[in-house]
Write a protein that holds these residues in place. Structure first.
Motif, PDB file in Angstrom:
ATOM      1  N   TRP A  33     -14.018 -35.300  12.271  1.00  0.00           N
ATOM      2  CA  TRP A  33     -13.774 -35.539  13.692  1.00  0.00           C
ATOM      3  C   TRP A  33     -13.623 -34.220  14.435  1.00  0.00           C
ATOM      4  N   TRP A  46     -13.555 -37.389  18.665  1.00  0.00           N
ATOM      5  CA  TRP A  46     -14.884 -37.898  18.348  1.00  0.00           C
ATOM      6  C   TRP A  46     -15.049 -38.105  16.856  1.00  0.00           C
ATOM      7  N   SER A  47     -15.720 -39.178  16.486  1.00  0.00           N
ATOM      8  CA  SER A  47     -16.210 -39.350  15.132  1.00  0.00           C
ATOM      9  C   SER A  47     -17.546 -38.617  15.086  1.00  0.00           C
ATOM     10  N   GLU A  52     -19.274 -41.055  18.503  1.00  0.00           N
ATOM     11  CA  GLU A  52     -18.510 -41.992  19.324  1.00  0.00           C
ATOM     12  C   GLU A  52     -17.075 -41.505  19.493  1.00  0.00           C
ATOM     13  N   ARG A  54     -13.386 -42.024  19.229  1.00  0.00           N
ATOM     14  CA  ARG A  54     -12.548 -42.953  18.469  1.00  0.00           C
ATOM     15  C   ARG A  54     -11.149 -43.053  19.038  1.00  0.00           C
ATOM     16  N   ASP A  96      -5.318 -40.794  13.810  1.00  0.00           N
ATOM     17  CA  ASP A  96      -5.791 -42.184  13.882  1.00  0.00           C
ATOM     18  C   ASP A  96      -5.177 -42.947  15.054  1.00  0.00           C
TER      19      ASP A  96
END
Length: 109
Positions: A33, A46-47, A52, A54, A96
């Motif tokens: 990430w 970002w992933s 995308e 996240r 997360d």
């Protein structure tokens, strides 16, 4: 945000999401990430694999992001939001999104 290949200089990904200039970046140690922070006062995580967003975070006043740092194990992200009057907000977020905390600092110059 443009992601380039170091060996050959090829453009790998274009990460679209910020409305204003990006001022800070932080990579996860495993490169899974990337966090970017901009003048609109938002941090996007970002992933990198699918380009995308996240997760996003911001302080309550949408203060510009001045610095980002990822923990060595990639689980936490620190963000510094700084206001023109010298006040600042230091925020820590689990990568997360499960936990976050922030501290306001006044009179920093």
């Amino acid at each position: 945000v443009l992601v380039w290949s170091m060996p050959d200089g090829a453009l790998i990904k274009t990460l679209k999401g910020h409305l204003k200039s990006v001022r800070a970046l932080a990579w996860a140690p495993d490169a899974s990430w990337l966090a970017s922070g901009g003048d609109e006062g938002e941090v996007l995580i970002w992933s990198v694999g699918d380009a995308e967003v996240r997760m996003s975070l911001h302080d309550s006043l949408r203060t510009p992001v001045k610095a980002l740092a990822a923990a060595r194990d990639g689980t936490w992200l620190a963000a510094l939001f700084a206001r023109a009057n010298g006040d600042a907000c230091l925020a820590f977020s689990h990568a997360d999104g499960s936990q976050s905390t922030a501290w306001a600092v006044t009179g920093v110059s």
